[in-house]
Write a protein that holds these residues in place. Structure first.
Motif, PDB file in Angstrom:
ATOM      1  N   VAL A  38       0.853  -1.195   0.000  1.00 13.09           N
ATOM      2  CA  VAL A  38       0.000   0.000   0.000  1.00 13.09           C
ATOM      3  C   VAL A  38       0.884   1.238   0.000  1.00 13.09           C
ATOM      4  CG1 VAL A  38      -1.983   1.079   1.129  1.00 13.09           C
ATOM      5  CG2 VAL A  38      -1.508  -1.322   1.533  1.00 13.09           C
ATOM      6  N   GLU A  39       0.713   2.090  -0.988  1.00 16.74           N
ATOM      7  CA  GLU A  39       1.572   3.273  -1.121  1.00 16.74           C
ATOM      8  C   GLU A  39       0.707   4.530  -1.231  1.00 16.74           C
ATOM      9  OE1 GLU A  39       4.756   4.528  -1.158  1.00 16.74           O
ATOM     10  OE2 GLU A  39       3.763   6.384  -1.788  1.00 16.74           O
ATOM     11  N   ALA A  40       1.035   5.527  -0.396  1.00 14.80           N
ATOM     12  CA  ALA A  40       0.228   6.755  -0.364  1.00 14.80           C
ATOM     13  C   ALA A  40       0.299   7.529  -1.678  1.00 14.80           C
ATOM     14  CB  ALA A  40       0.703   7.646   0.781  1.00 14.80           C
ATOM     15  N   ALA A  47      11.664   9.416  -0.869  1.00 12.71           N
ATOM     16  CA  ALA A  47      13.121   9.607  -0.850  1.00 12.71           C
ATOM     17  C   ALA A  47      13.809   8.702  -1.867  1.00 12.71           C
ATOM     18  CB  ALA A  47      13.653   9.300   0.545  1.00 12.71           C
ATOM     19  N   SER A  48      13.112   7.654  -2.293  1.00 12.30           N
ATOM     20  CA  SER A  48      13.722   6.677  -3.195  1.00 12.30           C
ATOM     21  C   SER A  48      13.849   7.175  -4.630  1.00 12.30           C
ATOM     22  CB  SER A  48      12.906   5.375  -3.168  1.00 12.30           C
ATOM     23  OG  SER A  48      12.858   4.867  -1.861  1.00 12.30           O
ATOM     24  N   ALA A  49      13.322   8.378  -4.926  1.00 15.23           N
ATOM     25  CA  ALA A  49      13.289   8.805  -6.339  1.00 15.23           C
ATOM     26  C   ALA A  49      14.579   9.472  -6.807  1.00 15.23           C
ATOM     27  CB  ALA A  49      12.111   9.752  -6.540  1.00 15.23           C
ATOM     28  N   GLY A  53      21.504   6.692  -5.949  1.00 20.63           N
ATOM     29  CA  GLY A  53      21.458   5.308  -6.415  1.00 20.63           C
ATOM     30  C   GLY A  53      22.710   4.511  -6.082  1.00 20.63           C
ATOM     31  N   TRP A  54      23.535   5.009  -5.168  1.00 25.10           N
ATOM     32  CA  TRP A  54      24.767   4.273  -4.851  1.00 25.10           C
ATOM     33  C   TRP A  54      24.460   3.035  -4.019  1.00 25.10           C
ATOM     34  CZ3 TRP A  54      28.900   8.381  -3.041  1.00 25.10           C
ATOM     35  CH2 TRP A  54      29.101   9.288  -4.086  1.00 25.10           C
ATOM     36  N   VAL A  55      25.124   1.975  -4.381  1.00 29.65           N
ATOM     37  CA  VAL A  55      25.083   0.755  -3.585  1.00 29.65           C
ATOM     38  C   VAL A  55      26.499   0.642  -3.039  1.00 29.65           C
ATOM     39  CG1 VAL A  55      24.667  -1.716  -3.608  1.00 29.65           C
ATOM     40  CG2 VAL A  55      23.324  -0.204  -5.088  1.00 29.65           C
ATOM     41  N   HIS A 383      17.021   3.984   7.265  1.00 26.96           N
ATOM     42  CA  HIS A 383      18.217   3.639   6.487  1.00 26.96           C
ATOM     43  C   HIS A 383      19.090   4.838   6.138  1.00 26.96           C
ATOM     44  CE1 HIS A 383      15.651   0.113   6.138  1.00 26.96           C
ATOM     45  NE2 HIS A 383      16.741  -0.579   5.874  1.00 26.96           N
ATOM     46  N   ALA A 384      18.651   6.031   6.535  1.00 24.54           N
ATOM     47  CA  ALA A 384      19.472   7.249   6.367  1.00 24.54           C
ATOM     48  C   ALA A 384      20.041   7.342   4.959  1.00 24.54           C
ATOM     49  CB  ALA A 384      20.549   7.274   7.447  1.00 24.54           C
ATOM     50  N   MET A 385      21.384   7.352   4.847  1.00 22.63           N
ATOM     51  CA  MET A 385      22.047   7.554   3.541  1.00 22.63           C
ATOM     52  C   MET A 385      22.132   6.260   2.732  1.00 22.63           C
ATOM     53  SD  MET A 385      23.481  10.546   4.424  1.00 22.63           S
ATOM     54  CE  MET A 385      25.066  11.233   4.737  1.00 22.63           C
ATOM     55  N   LEU A 386      21.633   5.134   3.289  1.00 20.88           N
ATOM     56  CA  LEU A 386      21.938   3.834   2.669  1.00 20.88           C
ATOM     57  C   LEU A 386      20.702   3.022   2.301  1.00 20.88           C
ATOM     58  CD1 LEU A 386      24.958   2.670   4.881  1.00 20.88           C
ATOM     59  CD2 LEU A 386      25.027   3.563   2.556  1.00 20.88           C
TER      60      LEU A 386
HETATM   61  C1  LIG Z   1      19.887  13.514  -1.580  1.00 22.25           C
HETATM   62  C2  LIG Z   1      19.834  12.060  -1.192  1.00 22.25           C
HETATM   63  C3  LIG Z   1      20.746  11.166  -1.750  1.00 22.25           C
HETATM   64  C4  LIG Z   1      20.738   9.825  -1.395  1.00 22.25           C
HETATM   65  N1  LIG Z   1      21.607   8.965  -2.026  1.00 22.25           N
HETATM   66  C5  LIG Z   1      21.590   7.648  -1.691  1.00 22.25           C
HETATM   67  C6  LIG Z   1      22.457   6.734  -2.348  1.00 22.25           C
HETATM   68  O1  LIG Z   1      23.197   7.101  -3.262  1.00 22.25           O
HETATM   69  N2  LIG Z   1      22.451   5.432  -1.952  1.00 22.25           N
HETATM   70  C7  LIG Z   1      21.645   4.986  -0.944  1.00 22.25           C
HETATM   71  O2  LIG Z   1      21.731   3.809  -0.586  1.00 22.25           O
HETATM   72  N3  LIG Z   1      20.766   5.825  -0.320  1.00 22.25           N
HETATM   73  C8  LIG Z   1      20.726   7.134  -0.683  1.00 22.25           C
HETATM   74  N4  LIG Z   1      19.863   7.999  -0.069  1.00 22.25           N
HETATM   75  C9  LIG Z   1      18.986   7.486   0.997  1.00 22.25           C
HETATM   76  C10 LIG Z   1      17.766   6.803   0.405  1.00 22.25           C
HETATM   77  O3  LIG Z   1      17.169   7.649  -0.551  1.00 22.25           O
HETATM   78  C11 LIG Z   1      16.778   6.491   1.519  1.00 22.25           C
HETATM   79  O4  LIG Z   1      17.423   5.841   2.594  1.00 22.25           O
HETATM   80  C12 LIG Z   1      15.679   5.563   0.994  1.00 22.25           C
HETATM   81  O5  LIG Z   1      15.101   6.094  -0.156  1.00 22.25           O
HETATM   82  C13 LIG Z   1      14.630   5.330   2.059  1.00 22.25           C
HETATM   83  O6  LIG Z   1      13.671   4.488   1.473  1.00 22.25           O
HETATM   84  P1  LIG Z   1      12.289   4.211   2.187  1.00 22.25           P
HETATM   85  O7  LIG Z   1      11.581   3.218   1.341  1.00 22.25           O
HETATM   86  O8  LIG Z   1      12.530   3.906   3.625  1.00 22.25           O
HETATM   87  O9  LIG Z   1      11.571   5.638   2.195  1.00 22.25           O
HETATM   88  P2  LIG Z   1      10.806   6.383   1.015  1.00 22.25           P
HETATM   89  O10 LIG Z   1      11.470   6.215  -0.286  1.00 22.25           O
HETATM   90  O11 LIG Z   1      10.573   7.771   1.470  1.00 22.25           O
HETATM   91  O12 LIG Z   1       9.439   5.590   0.922  1.00 22.25           O
HETATM   92  C14 LIG Z   1       8.467   5.644   1.916  1.00 22.25           C
HETATM   93  C15 LIG Z   1       7.127   5.565   1.196  1.00 22.25           C
HETATM   94  O13 LIG Z   1       6.089   5.403   2.153  1.00 22.25           O
HETATM   95  C16 LIG Z   1       4.962   6.082   1.682  1.00 22.25           C
HETATM   96  N5  LIG Z   1       4.073   6.354   2.815  1.00 22.25           N
HETATM   97  C17 LIG Z   1       4.285   7.215   3.836  1.00 22.25           C
HETATM   98  N6  LIG Z   1       3.236   7.184   4.682  1.00 22.25           N
HETATM   99  C18 LIG Z   1       2.351   6.277   4.181  1.00 22.25           C
HETATM  100  C19 LIG Z   1       1.093   5.825   4.596  1.00 22.25           C
HETATM  101  N7  LIG Z   1       0.494   6.281   5.729  1.00 22.25           N
HETATM  102  N8  LIG Z   1       0.445   4.910   3.822  1.00 22.25           N
HETATM  103  C20 LIG Z   1       1.019   4.426   2.695  1.00 22.25           C
HETATM  104  N9  LIG Z   1       2.237   4.835   2.256  1.00 22.25           N
HETATM  105  C21 LIG Z   1       2.894   5.747   2.999  1.00 22.25           C
HETATM  106  C22 LIG Z   1       5.529   7.345   1.041  1.00 22.25           C
HETATM  107  O14 LIG Z   1       4.628   7.887   0.106  1.00 22.25           O
HETATM  108  C23 LIG Z   1       6.813   6.835   0.415  1.00 22.25           C
HETATM  109  O15 LIG Z   1       6.670   6.497  -0.949  1.00 22.25           O
HETATM  110  C24 LIG Z   1      19.815   9.350  -0.428  1.00 22.25           C
HETATM  111  C25 LIG Z   1      18.879  10.229   0.106  1.00 22.25           C
HETATM  112  C26 LIG Z   1      18.874  11.570  -0.271  1.00 22.25           C
HETATM  113  C27 LIG Z   1      17.844  12.491   0.304  1.00 22.25           C
END
Ligand SMILES: Cc1cc2nc3c(=O)[nH]c(=O)nc-3n(C[C@H](O)[C@H](O)[C@H](O)COP(=O)(O)OP(=O)(O)OC[C@H]3O[C@@H](n4cnc5c(N)ncnc54)[C@H](O)[C@@H]3O)c2cc1C
Length: 421
Positions: A38-40, A47-49, A53-55, A383-386
């Motif tokens: 389920v995605e809002a 943040a994943s967009a 993209g570094w691994v 997961h912060a930066m990772l």
């Molecule tokens: C500038 C920048 C550069 C980065 N570079 C890297 C990199 O090179 N390599 C790396 O490993 N990491 C990198 N990261 C970190 C990485 O982007 C994040 O750690 C990762 O995207 C987190 O993923 P997530 O799925 O936890 O969160 P998100 O991608 O934010 O996904 C959470 C999802 O939950 C949904 N959601 C929220 N609330 C609800 C709800 N109530 N019901 C349903 N859905 C909901 C949101 O819409 C969202 O789509 C970077 C981050 C930033 C900001």
């Protein structure tokens, strides 16, 4: 961490379709669970967009560490620095900063680094396996090149990399050899470090590939569907989530909603001290000369990711503001860094700035595991930066937890139970 899955768990609702939720849904489906994601908004739209993209297992060291507070204090006086902290008057944010400061010591840093490195130890194989299973995404395997304006800083980086468990050796590149390794440097930085284990993917393509694979495999993916409530059964288990005007019952629930996971889990009495670490990126449609590696401009804390189409420049860390609108001054400061390290590089046709919130807790480690009071709810966040790096490993760990499989010893360091006192 005790066992949660009993073998009777069949149906799982994953809340959040970022890379973490998508990979959890993938691993759970592969292990025979019936999964609804389920995605809002749009899968991969948070943040994943627009990230790099570094691994990068080489960057397994958590953000809090020795010397971080001194560097942060210096940066806070400089508006063009990579860090901005706006604590405001929110006492819980001050509490978060104090807790972060307490983790800025060698012992916590090394312990955290060990846990993250263990979680990251099989990332290369995990991404290969995703591709072999038919998940289609753009990937580049030339390694990560870290550039330094000071040779001493490059040596310190080499020393840090030697301390990260499971990591193949990196190579120090002298100034004189840098132009050959990466022509755009023009021989300007003092030294480089090449981490061959690291690679990068186009993050939008990675999320889209996972989402497409899940739908083709028969997993129900519900975009534009926000989870607004969790229905509990006797206070010890969640029975269903309320989303999109309907009720979705399941045996177990994975909260992978990025920074929003804090709010959802607090409704279940669980405290996960998540904050958004805001970062920016700008993607240029054209660049020359072509970059051979993903590049880290180390002192500036700015990253550069070359993709099949375009080059992305990204960085900055803003704490204390969850508003996603970019701050133009900070974007401009970020975009000045490539000129200093890569004087031969020209970038043209920038996209509008993108910003995203890295889900961060004060010890800098991911939060993966069952909520203590409601153990059929698994948190997968922090997961912060990772997040991209650790997404497949997180999916596997969540599937292990729900299958009731024995867990690796590092799993307890990642458990949300560490925040309950
Ligand atoms: C500038 C920048 C550069 C980065 N570079 C890297 C990199 O090179 N390599 C790396 O490993 N990491 C990198 N990261 C970190 C990485 O982007 C994040 O750690 C990762 O995207 C987190 O993923 P997530 O799925 O936890 O969160 P998100 O991608 O934010 O996904 C959470 C999802 O939950 C949904 N959601 C929220 N609330 C609800 C709800 N109530 N019901 C349903 N859905 C909901 C949101 O819409 C969202 O789509 C970077 C981050 C930033 C900001």
């Amino acid at each position: 961490m005790g066992r949660v899955g009993t073998g009777s768990t069949r149906a799982v609702v994953v809340v959040g379709g970022g890379v973490i939720g998508l990979c959890c849904a993938y691993s759970l489906h592969r292990r025979g669970f019936e999964v609804i994601l389920v995605e809002a908004g749009r899968p991969g739209g948070g943040a994943s967009a627009g990230n790099g993209g570094w691994v990068c297992p080489s960057l397994s060291a958590p953000v809090p560490g020795p010397g971080v507070l001194a560097t942060a204090a210096k940066w806070m006086l400089d508006p063009g620095s990579p860090l901005l902290v706006r604590p405001g008057w929110d006492p819980s944010f001050w509490g978060w900063l104090i807790a972060f400061g307490r983790h800025c010591n060698r012992r916590d840093h090394d312990r955290g680094m060990g846990a993250v490195a263990a979680l990251a130890s099989a990332v290369t194989q995990q991404f290969h396996r995703l591709q072999e299973a038919g998940v289609v995404f753009e990937a580049h395997h030339q390694g990560l090149l870290l550039l330094f304006m000071s040779r001493r800083a490059a040596e310190e980086e080499m020393a840090l990399l030697r301390r990260i468990p499971h990591l193949p050796p990196a190579a120090l590149i002298e100034r004189g050899d840098l132009s050959q390794a990466e022509p755009a440097t023009g021989g300007l930085p003092a030294a480089g470090v090449l981490a061959p284990v690291d690679f990068h993917v186009r993050p939008e393509a990675f999320a889209a590939g996972l989402s497409r694979w899940l739908e083709q495999a028969g997993v129900t993916v519900l975009p534009e569907t926000r989870v607004v409530a969790l229905e509990t059964r006797g206070g010890r288990a969640v029975a269903a989530v309320l989303a999109g005007g309907g009720t979705l019952p399941a045996d177990a629930f994975v909260l992978a909603a990025g920074v929003e996971t804090a709010r959802l889990s607090s409704r279940l009495g669980a405290r996960i001290p998540l904050r958004g670490g805001k970062g920016y990126s700008v993607t240029f449609a054209r660049s020359s000369p072509p970059l051979r590696h993903a590049i880290y401009l180390s002192e500036a804390r700015v990253a550069v990711s070359p993709f099949r189409e375009g080059v992305r420049v990204l960085g900055t860390m803003e704490l204390g503001t969850d508003a996603v609108a970019p701050n133009p001054g900070r974007v401009a400061a970020m975009l000045r860094a490539p000129t200093r390290y890569l004087p031969q590089l020209t970038l043209a046709e920038p996209s509008p700035p993108w910003s995203g919130l890295r889900p961060m807790v004060p010890d800098g480690l991911p939060v993966i595991g069952p909520l203590r009071r409601v153990p059929n709810v698994i948190a997968a966040t922090g997961h912060a930066m990772l997040g991209v790096t650790l997404a497949p490993a997180t999916g596997e760990l969540v599937a292990d937890i729900l299958a009731g499989d024995p867990l690796p010893s590092f799993a307890s360091a990642l458990s949300p139970a560490r925040f309950s006192s």
